[in-house]
Design a protein around this motif. Structure first.
Motif, PDB file in Angstrom:
ATOM      1  N   VAL A  21       0.856  -1.195   0.000  1.00 54.51           N
ATOM      2  CA  VAL A  21       0.000   0.000   0.000  1.00 54.51           C
ATOM      3  C   VAL A  21       0.896   1.251   0.000  1.00 54.51           C
ATOM      4  N   SER A  22       0.551   2.187  -0.862  1.00 52.64           N
ATOM      5  CA  SER A  22       1.412   3.369  -1.005  1.00 52.64           C
ATOM      6  C   SER A  22       0.998   4.465  -0.039  1.00 52.64           C
ATOM      7  N   ASP A  23       1.907   5.390   0.231  1.00 54.96           N
ATOM      8  CA  ASP A  23       1.516   6.495   1.108  1.00 54.96           C
ATOM      9  C   ASP A  23       0.453   7.369   0.440  1.00 54.96           C
ATOM     10  N   GLN A  24       0.425   7.384  -0.907  1.00 53.96           N
ATOM     11  CA  GLN A  24      -0.628   8.167  -1.583  1.00 53.96           C
ATOM     12  C   GLN A  24      -2.020   7.633  -1.241  1.00 53.96           C
ATOM     13  N   ASN A  25      -2.179   6.309  -1.272  1.00 54.21           N
ATOM     14  CA  ASN A  25      -3.489   5.752  -0.934  1.00 54.21           C
ATOM     15  C   ASN A  25      -3.821   5.947   0.539  1.00 54.21           C
ATOM     16  N   LEU A  26      -2.801   5.862   1.392  1.00 53.51           N
ATOM     17  CA  LEU A  26      -3.050   6.103   2.818  1.00 53.51           C
ATOM     18  C   LEU A  26      -3.416   7.572   3.044  1.00 53.51           C
ATOM     19  N   ASP A  27      -2.702   8.466   2.355  1.00 54.41           N
ATOM     20  CA  ASP A  27      -3.022   9.903   2.449  1.00 54.41           C
ATOM     21  C   ASP A  27      -4.473  10.157   2.054  1.00 54.41           C
ATOM     22  N   LYS A  28      -4.879   9.484   0.979  1.00 52.30           N
ATOM     23  CA  LYS A  28      -6.243   9.672   0.468  1.00 52.30           C
ATOM     24  C   LYS A  28      -7.271   9.242   1.516  1.00 52.30           C
ATOM     25  N   LEU A  29      -7.026   8.062   2.094  1.00 47.77           N
ATOM     26  CA  LEU A  29      -7.941   7.557   3.125  1.00 47.77           C
ATOM     27  C   LEU A  29      -7.988   8.516   4.319  1.00 47.77           C
ATOM     28  N   ILE A  30      -6.819   8.945   4.761  1.00 48.78           N
ATOM     29  CA  ILE A  30      -6.760   9.791   5.965  1.00 48.78           C
ATOM     30  C   ILE A  30      -7.399  11.163   5.697  1.00 48.78           C
ATOM     31  N   SER A  31      -7.092  11.758   4.550  1.00 44.78           N
ATOM     32  CA  SER A  31      -7.600  13.115   4.329  1.00 44.78           C
ATOM     33  C   SER A  31      -9.126  13.104   4.136  1.00 44.78           C
ATOM     34  N   GLN A  32      -9.642  12.078   3.433  1.00 46.78           N
ATOM     35  CA  GLN A  32     -11.107  12.019   3.275  1.00 46.78           C
ATOM     36  C   GLN A  32     -11.795  11.760   4.602  1.00 46.78           C
ATOM     37  N   MET A  33     -11.141  10.957   5.402  1.00 52.12           N
ATOM     38  CA  MET A  33     -11.697  10.625   6.726  1.00 52.12           C
ATOM     39  C   MET A  33     -11.788  11.867   7.599  1.00 52.12           C
ATOM     40  N   ILE A  34     -10.706  12.623   7.594  1.00 54.28           N
ATOM     41  CA  ILE A  34     -10.677  13.799   8.462  1.00 54.28           C
ATOM     42  C   ILE A  34     -11.636  14.874   7.941  1.00 54.28           C
ATOM     43  N   SER A  49     -12.740   4.253  -2.121  1.00 54.91           N
ATOM     44  CA  SER A  49     -12.369   3.274  -3.132  1.00 54.91           C
ATOM     45  C   SER A  49     -11.094   3.695  -3.859  1.00 54.91           C
ATOM     46  N   ALA A  50     -10.171   2.744  -3.931  1.00 53.28           N
ATOM     47  CA  ALA A  50      -8.926   3.011  -4.660  1.00 53.28           C
ATOM     48  C   ALA A  50      -9.016   2.445  -6.078  1.00 53.28           C
ATOM     49  N   GLY A  51     -10.200   1.970  -6.459  1.00 49.94           N
ATOM     50  CA  GLY A  51     -10.373   1.439  -7.816  1.00 49.94           C
ATOM     51  C   GLY A  51      -9.643   0.134  -8.016  1.00 49.94           C
ATOM     52  N   ASN A  52      -9.289  -0.124  -9.261  1.00 55.83           N
ATOM     53  CA  ASN A  52      -8.604  -1.364  -9.589  1.00 55.83           C
ATOM     54  C   ASN A  52      -7.114  -1.180  -9.305  1.00 55.83           C
ATOM     55  N   CYS A  53      -6.734  -1.480  -8.085  1.00 61.36           N
ATOM     56  CA  CYS A  53      -5.418  -1.042  -7.604  1.00 61.36           C
ATOM     57  C   CYS A  53      -4.607  -2.250  -7.135  1.00 61.36           C
ATOM     58  N   PRO A  54      -3.704  -2.759  -7.970  1.00 61.30           N
ATOM     59  CA  PRO A  54      -2.999  -4.008  -7.628  1.00 61.30           C
ATOM     60  C   PRO A  54      -2.200  -3.925  -6.321  1.00 61.30           C
ATOM     61  N   GLU A  55      -1.753  -2.734  -5.945  1.00 61.70           N
ATOM     62  CA  GLU A  55      -0.931  -2.649  -4.724  1.00 61.70           C
ATOM     63  C   GLU A  55      -1.720  -3.043  -3.471  1.00 61.70           C
ATOM     64  N   LEU A  56      -3.041  -3.038  -3.563  1.00 63.25           N
ATOM     65  CA  LEU A  56      -3.848  -3.338  -2.374  1.00 63.25           C
ATOM     66  C   LEU A  56      -4.221  -4.807  -2.258  1.00 63.25           C
ATOM     67  N   MET A  57      -3.704  -5.608  -3.141  1.00 65.00           N
ATOM     68  CA  MET A  57      -4.061  -7.027  -3.080  1.00 65.00           C
ATOM     69  C   MET A  57      -3.291  -7.735  -1.966  1.00 65.00           C
ATOM     70  N   GLY A  58      -3.980  -8.630  -1.269  1.00 67.63           N
ATOM     71  CA  GLY A  58      -3.366  -9.361  -0.163  1.00 67.63           C
ATOM     72  C   GLY A  58      -2.513 -10.517  -0.669  1.00 67.63           C
TER      73      GLY A  58
END
Ligand code: UD1
Ligand code: CA
Length: 464
Positions: free
Chosen positions: A114-127, A226-235
């Motif tokens: 998971v990239s910091d960009q996706n984490l940033d997105k989650l955190i900023s939308q949350m806040i 939603s991060a869309g079709n984002c391979p970095e998020l696959m387990g």
């Protein structure tokens, strides 16, 4: 610009599972991608984002993890019985509460990329939404093994339902949106629901995902990003998924480097670790592997079939089939083909290690040459030395290692054994085939071999 989060943020990585589907005794998060354990990636990302505390829930093989991550182990929490992802979070709860942080990021340890960009997105939308619980979702063509995100007509996330528990009559037709296993919680909201989890599900486990329904029951604000079709998020659960994620990361690193000015030929066969730094103007041909804390400077050319780990190379040429580990190579040197530089090798400017040469824990001085078929171990070699083919330093007496000192401008004839400890004084020569057991003073010629005798034969072999 990277955003830094600081003391309002605590992170928890869930990493106690055995990873049964990996079919290995190793704890799953110890499995490596480009020679770094899975757990390293999340710890590195969270460290770079400056989350105030990075807690890790460990269980299976925790001793191994503690050994591998000595600087992080004080923040490891042992979950002795793996009763589910929700239970893992409960085990971390006292440390989360005591951290004093307002926000909690939780990530499954098997989602390392998971990239910091996706984490940033989650955190900023949350806040900005002022929400209480948020989750990062992705869209997949094949959703098998993932929890399905269930939204209501207004698009709000109502629940995450595991594949085994999914009932279309109850939950509606399933969409392609699944749970990535990365969440953010307002700590004060989590406090209200965390111990309400139950194991009323197919797997009889405490699911972290039940917190979404529990939060909704209490009219908390739940956000699905939603991060869309984002391979970095696959387990990563299986060997196939491990190599797939590694390949995704590999090509991402290689492409990034190419865009930054590194020439990488046959790029699909080049593997570069996440910490490696390569300057624009370096030129690499695959197949090739470069790992660890390696640095490759501008002007360096690395030919095919080389392996480089934890080494620094400045403006030099590495010829094919060379293996370089924990070595420091200065400008204008030439290594290989078929050279092996072992830990502690320093190649000073303009020096050379040619074919079938092994060097270990030694420094090779400026413009000194070890061109063919030699073993140089525990040696300090000064500048402009020439080592003849087949020269061996005998550095080990079966118990201890001893040093060889070769002073400047020495010439060592071919097939010489230098029995350490020994010093060869400057500008001396050693005759080919010598076995040198005593120091050689400067500017002398040492010869230590039986003298050739040509005897007249009384009954010479008859010519046939
Ligand atoms: C989990 C999610 C699923 C999501 C998927 C994303 C749950 C119930 N399901 O499923 O919704 O789509 O991840 O990849 O959370 N772990 C512990 N202790 C435990 C159990 C697990 O620390 O008792 C750790 C594991 O080491 C692993 C992580 O939690 O790193 C996730 O566990 P895993 O069993 O892989 O969950 P999934 O079935 O993949
Ligand atoms: Ca998983």
């Amino acid at each position: 610009m990277r955003r830094l989060y600081g003391r309002d943020f605590v992170a928890v990585i869930l990493a106690a599972g055995k990873g049964t589907r990996m079919m290995s005794d190793l704890p799953k998060v110890m499995q490596e991608l480009l020679r770094k354990p899975m757990l390293w990636y999340l710890l590195d990302t969270f460290r770079k984002m400056d989350f105030h505390k990075r807690l890790v829930v460990t269980g299976h093989g925790h001793e191994l993890l503690e050994k591998k991550f000595p600087y992080d182990k004080d923040d490891f929490i042992i979950q002795t019985e793996q009763l589910g992802t929700g239970h893992a979070l409960q085990e971390a709860w006292p440390a989360i509460r005591d951290s004093g942080a307002q926000w909690l990021i939780v990530a499954n340890g098997d989602t390392p990329l998971v990239s910091d960009q996706n984490l940033d997105k989650l955190i900023s939308q949350m806040i900005s939404a002022g929400a209480d619980l948020g989750l990062l979702s992705l869209r997949l063509d094949h959703q098998s093994g993932y929890g399905r995100v269930v939204r209501d007509k207004a698009g709000r996330v109502r629940a995450v339902v595991e594949e085994k528990d999914y009932n279309p009559q109850l939950h509606g037709p399933s969409s392609a949106e699944v749970n990535s296993g990365i969440y953010i919680f307002r700590v004060s909201a989590l406090a209200e629901v965390i111990f309400d989890l139950d194991a009323n599900n197919e797997q009889k486990e405490l699911y972290i995902t039940q917190l979404i329904s529990l939060a909704n029951d209490r009219n908390m604000h739940v956000l699905g990003v939603s991060a869309g079709n984002c391979p970095e998020l696959m387990g990563i659960n299986t060997p196939a998924e491990l190599v797939m994620q590694e390949e995704y990361l590999r090509s991402k690193i290689v492409d990034r480097m190419i865009s930054q000015g590194v020439i990488i030929r046959n790029k699909d066969q080049v593997r570069i670790g996440p910490e490696v730094r390569i300057e624009a103007g370096a030129d690499i041909t695959g197949p090739c592997e470069i790992y660890g804390a390696s640095f490759v400077g501008s002007g360096t050319r690395i030919n095919s079939h080389c392996y480089i780990e934890d080494s620094s190379i400045l403006d030099s040429e590495i010829l094919s089939f060379s293996h370089i580990h924990k070595s420091d190579i200065k400008e204008q040197t030439s290594i290989g083909p078929f050279a092996r530089l072992r830990p502690g090798t320093v190649m000073e400017k303009g020096s050379k290690a040619g074919n079938f040469v092994e060097i270990k824990n030694s420094s090779i001085g400026r413009y000194s040459k070890v061109n063919h078929l030699s073993y140089i171990g525990d040696t300090e070699m000064s500048q402009k030395v020439n080592i003849g083919a087949g020269t061996i330093t005998c550095n080990y007496d079966g118990r201890n290692k001893h040093r060889t000192i070769i002073e400047q401008q020495v010439f060592i004839g071919s097939n010489t054994s230098l029995v350490a400890p020994v010093r060869i004084g400057e500008r001396s020569m050693v005759g080919a085939g010598s076995t040198i057991t005593r120091d050689v003073p400067e500017e002398s010629l040492a010869i230590a071999r039986t003298r050739q005798e040509n005897l007249i034969q009384k009954n010479p072999l008859k010519k046939s």
